[in-house]
Motif scaffolding. Sequence first.
Motif, PDB file in Angstrom:
ATOM      1  N   VAL A 138      16.162  -5.254 -18.695  1.00  0.00           N
ATOM      2  CA  VAL A 138      15.207  -6.354 -18.458  1.00  0.00           C
ATOM      3  C   VAL A 138      14.866  -6.430 -16.975  1.00  0.00           C
ATOM      4  CG1 VAL A 138      14.950  -8.866 -18.447  1.00  0.00           C
ATOM      5  CG2 VAL A 138      15.880  -7.724 -20.474  1.00  0.00           C
ATOM      6  N   LEU A 139      15.883  -6.385 -16.141  1.00  0.00           N
ATOM      7  CA  LEU A 139      15.659  -6.444 -14.694  1.00  0.00           C
ATOM      8  C   LEU A 139      14.780  -5.282 -14.235  1.00  0.00           C
ATOM      9  CD1 LEU A 139      16.207  -7.558 -11.854  1.00  0.00           C
ATOM     10  CD2 LEU A 139      18.322  -6.212 -11.832  1.00  0.00           C
ATOM     11  N   ALA A 140      15.044  -4.083 -14.746  1.00  0.00           N
ATOM     12  CA  ALA A 140      14.264  -2.917 -14.331  1.00  0.00           C
ATOM     13  C   ALA A 140      12.792  -3.086 -14.682  1.00  0.00           C
ATOM     14  CB  ALA A 140      14.829  -1.655 -14.985  1.00  0.00           C
ATOM     15  N   VAL A 141      12.510  -3.615 -15.876  1.00  0.00           N
ATOM     16  CA  VAL A 141      11.116  -3.818 -16.281  1.00  0.00           C
ATOM     17  C   VAL A 141      10.456  -4.866 -15.397  1.00  0.00           C
ATOM     18  CG1 VAL A 141       9.609  -4.622 -18.142  1.00  0.00           C
ATOM     19  CG2 VAL A 141      11.506  -3.071 -18.655  1.00  0.00           C
ATOM     20  N   LEU A 142      11.131  -5.992 -15.181  1.00  0.00           N
ATOM     21  CA  LEU A 142      10.549  -7.049 -14.359  1.00  0.00           C
ATOM     22  C   LEU A 142      10.359  -6.586 -12.910  1.00  0.00           C
ATOM     23  CD1 LEU A 142      12.413 -10.223 -15.661  1.00  0.00           C
ATOM     24  CD2 LEU A 142      10.052  -9.535 -16.113  1.00  0.00           C
ATOM     25  N   ARG A 143      11.287  -5.820 -12.418  1.00  0.00           N
ATOM     26  CA  ARG A 143      11.158  -5.320 -11.047  1.00  0.00           C
ATOM     27  C   ARG A 143       9.916  -4.430 -10.921  1.00  0.00           C
ATOM     28  NH1 ARG A 143      16.639  -3.878  -9.229  1.00  0.00           N
ATOM     29  NH2 ARG A 143      16.663  -5.876  -8.141  1.00  0.00           N
ATOM     30  N   GLU A 144       9.666  -3.620 -11.928  1.00  0.00           N
ATOM     31  CA  GLU A 144       8.490  -2.755 -11.908  1.00  0.00           C
ATOM     32  C   GLU A 144       7.198  -3.567 -12.035  1.00  0.00           C
ATOM     33  OE1 GLU A 144       6.590   1.068 -14.349  1.00  0.00           O
ATOM     34  OE2 GLU A 144       8.589   0.320 -14.848  1.00  0.00           O
ATOM     35  N   LEU A 145       7.226  -4.632 -12.847  1.00  0.00           N
ATOM     36  CA  LEU A 145       6.033  -5.447 -13.057  1.00  0.00           C
ATOM     37  C   LEU A 145       5.676  -6.298 -11.837  1.00  0.00           C
ATOM     38  CD1 LEU A 145       6.594  -6.730 -16.713  1.00  0.00           C
ATOM     39  CD2 LEU A 145       4.897  -5.054 -15.950  1.00  0.00           C
ATOM     40  N   GLU A 146       6.667  -6.683 -11.048  1.00  0.00           N
ATOM     41  CA  GLU A 146       6.460  -7.555  -9.889  1.00  0.00           C
ATOM     42  C   GLU A 146       5.704  -8.827 -10.268  1.00  0.00           C
ATOM     43  OE1 GLU A 146       4.542  -4.852  -7.097  1.00  0.00           O
ATOM     44  OE2 GLU A 146       6.474  -4.558  -6.103  1.00  0.00           O
ATOM     45  N   PRO A 147       6.219  -9.615 -11.209  1.00  0.00           N
ATOM     46  CA  PRO A 147       5.510 -10.826 -11.637  1.00  0.00           C
ATOM     47  C   PRO A 147       5.594 -11.934 -10.608  1.00  0.00           C
ATOM     48  CG  PRO A 147       7.668 -10.753 -12.658  1.00  0.00           C
ATOM     49  CD  PRO A 147       7.507  -9.451 -11.905  1.00  0.00           C
TER      50      PRO A 147
END
Length: 273
Positions: A22-31
């Motif tokens: 989850v963290l990896a996806v959010l880090r890539e998305l930069e929300p």
Amino acid sequence: MRVVSWNLWWRFGPWAERQKAVLAVLRELEPDVVGLQEVWSADGENLAEWLAGELGLHWAWAPSPASERWQRRIGDPSVEAGNAVLSRWPVVEQAVLRLPAPGELDDGRLALHTRLATPTHEVPFFTTHLTSAIDASAVRCQQVTALAQFVAAHRGGTAFPPVVTGDFNAWPDSDEVRLFGGYKTAPAVPGQVLFDAWEYADRAAPSATWDPANPYVGAGFSPAVRIDYIHVGPPGPRGLGHVRTVRRAGDGPVDGVWPSDHMAVVADLAAAG
């Protein structure tokens, strides 16, 4: 302003490995703002707090008042469930609504409101999680009516339109989603319209957020369908809050682990500041 809505599948499955995904996806998305559902808290730790710390964001959390119904499913009475918001900007106001449900279905579903103080406008931001029983459309209609009233009570005092994220557990053409939007049928609150951000998506883009391609859903459990949403009120002055793009994310494994049983929805809105 990049907005994400994501159900994180609480403490089910390989949760410790999943939270890293989850963290990896959010880090890539930069929300800029994230509405989260099925967030766990246990033994002084909170998943939303941990994610916020790793991402350098502010956070807010609302625990379910009926976590015991969740706890029985994993056999651990120490773990709470709830909704959370992560935000690039400070949270200056917070309110919680317990959604109506009959006793046999009442597992403490909530709506969480946060008001976010951007440099130019305050943003009225909401995240919610509706009843999941497939045959409970009538209950969800009651819940979205209460949710729409909650939005109406907290949306004022700013030029930025309300942003409502969440797992509605309902198909896009369902009575409850149409009722909440208020532009395909009479609105739950007279005069209040909230657009499904996916109306602005590429029609050829994959849209299902609940998909048997995900091993946590399981082949044959249900059709692939979009049940997670970002709703936005009509744009404010100069297009403020207009939906520019929308897509799904978290739609594959990270280092061999799928982050959740749901995929995330990502929308880029005309910036708040």
